[in-house]
Write an enzyme that holds these catalytic residues in place. Structure first.
Site, PDB file in Angstrom:
ATOM      1  N   ASN A  88       0.861  -1.172   0.000  1.00 23.06           N
ATOM      2  CA  ASN A  88       0.000   0.000   0.000  1.00 23.06           C
ATOM      3  C   ASN A  88       0.904   1.230   0.000  1.00 23.06           C
ATOM      4  O   ASN A  88       1.901   1.269   0.736  1.00 23.06           O
ATOM      5  CB  ASN A  88      -0.905  -0.004   1.237  1.00 23.06           C
ATOM      6  CG  ASN A  88      -1.954  -1.100   1.181  1.00 23.06           C
ATOM      7  OD1 ASN A  88      -2.449  -1.433   0.111  1.00 23.06           O
ATOM      8  ND2 ASN A  88      -2.289  -1.669   2.324  1.00 23.06           N
ATOM      9  N   VAL A  97       0.607   2.488   8.115  1.00 19.17           N
ATOM     10  CA  VAL A  97       1.890   2.520   8.828  1.00 19.17           C
ATOM     11  C   VAL A  97       2.946   2.969   7.814  1.00 19.17           C
ATOM     12  O   VAL A  97       3.183   2.291   6.802  1.00 19.17           O
ATOM     13  CB  VAL A  97       2.249   1.137   9.408  1.00 19.17           C
ATOM     14  CG1 VAL A  97       3.618   1.178  10.064  1.00 19.17           C
ATOM     15  CG2 VAL A  97       1.182   0.687  10.421  1.00 19.17           C
ATOM     16  N   HIS A 101       6.481  -1.836   4.005  1.00 17.73           N
ATOM     17  CA  HIS A 101       6.230  -3.243   4.335  1.00 17.73           C
ATOM     18  C   HIS A 101       5.487  -3.899   3.184  1.00 17.73           C
ATOM     19  O   HIS A 101       4.684  -3.267   2.500  1.00 17.73           O
ATOM     20  CB  HIS A 101       5.441  -3.387   5.637  1.00 17.73           C
ATOM     21  CG  HIS A 101       4.176  -2.583   5.671  1.00 17.73           C
ATOM     22  ND1 HIS A 101       4.165  -1.237   5.951  1.00 17.73           N
ATOM     23  CD2 HIS A 101       2.891  -2.928   5.432  1.00 17.73           C
ATOM     24  CE1 HIS A 101       2.914  -0.793   5.897  1.00 17.73           C
ATOM     25  NE2 HIS A 101       2.118  -1.799   5.583  1.00 17.73           N
ATOM     26  N   HIS A 103       2.875  -6.887   2.310  1.00 10.18           N
ATOM     27  CA  HIS A 103       1.882  -7.826   2.833  1.00 10.18           C
ATOM     28  C   HIS A 103       1.960  -9.127   2.034  1.00 10.18           C
ATOM     29  O   HIS A 103       1.957  -9.095   0.794  1.00 10.18           O
ATOM     30  CB  HIS A 103       0.464  -7.279   2.653  1.00 10.18           C
ATOM     31  CG  HIS A 103       0.135  -6.063   3.452  1.00 10.18           C
ATOM     32  ND1 HIS A 103      -0.564  -6.108   4.629  1.00 10.18           N
ATOM     33  CD2 HIS A 103       0.406  -4.747   3.234  1.00 10.18           C
ATOM     34  CE1 HIS A 103      -0.741  -4.883   5.100  1.00 10.18           C
ATOM     35  NE2 HIS A 103      -0.156  -4.029   4.267  1.00 10.18           N
TER      36      HIS A 103
HETATM   37  P1  5GP Z   1      -0.835  -0.732   5.729  1.00 10.69           P
HETATM   38  O1  5GP Z   1      -2.289  -0.391   5.727  1.00 10.69           O
HETATM   39  O2  5GP Z   1       0.008   0.407   6.284  1.00 10.69           O
HETATM   40  O3  5GP Z   1      -0.340  -1.233   4.419  1.00 10.69           O
HETATM   41  O4  5GP Z   1      -0.694  -1.966   6.694  1.00 10.69           O
HETATM   42  C1  5GP Z   1      -0.354  -1.863   8.033  1.00 10.69           C
HETATM   43  C2  5GP Z   1      -0.649  -3.209   8.641  1.00 10.69           C
HETATM   44  O5  5GP Z   1       0.013  -3.272   9.894  1.00 10.69           O
HETATM   45  C3  5GP Z   1      -2.130  -3.439   8.918  1.00 10.69           C
HETATM   46  O6  5GP Z   1      -2.567  -4.604   8.236  1.00 10.69           O
HETATM   47  C4  5GP Z   1      -2.211  -3.575  10.441  1.00 10.69           C
HETATM   48  O7  5GP Z   1      -3.127  -4.566  10.846  1.00 10.69           O
HETATM   49  C5  5GP Z   1      -0.781  -3.940  10.825  1.00 10.69           C
HETATM   50  N1  5GP Z   1      -0.350  -3.445  12.118  1.00 10.69           N
HETATM   51  C6  5GP Z   1      -0.506  -2.185  12.611  1.00 10.69           C
HETATM   52  N2  5GP Z   1       0.047  -2.096  13.836  1.00 10.69           N
HETATM   53  C7  5GP Z   1       0.574  -3.317  14.113  1.00 10.69           C
HETATM   54  C8  5GP Z   1       1.277  -3.830  15.243  1.00 10.69           C
HETATM   55  O8  5GP Z   1       1.538  -3.165  16.236  1.00 10.69           O
HETATM   56  N3  5GP Z   1       1.674  -5.126  15.167  1.00 10.69           N
HETATM   57  C9  5GP Z   1       1.412  -5.917  14.089  1.00 10.69           C
HETATM   58  N4  5GP Z   1       1.848  -7.171  14.133  1.00 10.69           N
HETATM   59  N5  5GP Z   1       0.752  -5.446  13.003  1.00 10.69           N
HETATM   60  C10 5GP Z   1       0.334  -4.167  13.026  1.00 10.69           C
END
Ligand code: 5GP
Ligand code: ZN
Length: 111
Positions: A88, A97, A101, A103
């Protein structure tokens, strides 16, 4: 290291988190709110905000993210049933975040 970044804190073990895999470049851990039976996050140790912020010097990191995804898919036995890899990028792209990263989601099987 960005002091207010949750993934930097996880990478640096300031927040306890079980790593599924780690090496000198990246760590892998389970998403806290899984969107699939298997949902792993493949996270470089280096703080990079998003795909937009990559530079040519980061090419080995990007390569390692992809090859680690391949390896993790095999180890989680979802390689043959199939899986998704997703970056993303920024708010409009669903990024929440702001530490790069990848997924890895899958495990639904084929039926
Ligand atoms: P994004 O939407 O930024 O691509 O994905 C962030 C991902 O990080 C989300 O799927 C969310 O569930 C995961 N996430 C956010 N905070 C934490 C955390 O403290 N620990 C873990 N293991 N995952 C997290
Ligand atoms: Zn960070």
């Amino acid at each position: 290291m960005a002091s207010d970044c949750i993934f930097c804190k996880i990478v640096n073990k300031e927040i306890p988190s079980a790593f599924v895999y780690e090496n000198e470049t990246l760590v892998v851990f389970k998403d806290i709110s899984p969107k699939a039976p298997v949902h792993l996050l493949i996270v470089p140790r280096k703080h990079i905000r998003s795909i937009n912020d990559l530079t040519a010097a980061d090419q080995p990191i990007v390569s390692e993210l992809i090859f680690t995804a391949q390896r993790m898919a095999r180890e989680m036995a979802i390689d043959t049933t199939g899986y998704n890899l997703l970056f993303n990028v920024e708010k409009g792209g669903g990024q929440e975040v702001f530490h790069l990263h990848l997924h890895l989601t899958g495990g639904y099987g084929t039926k």
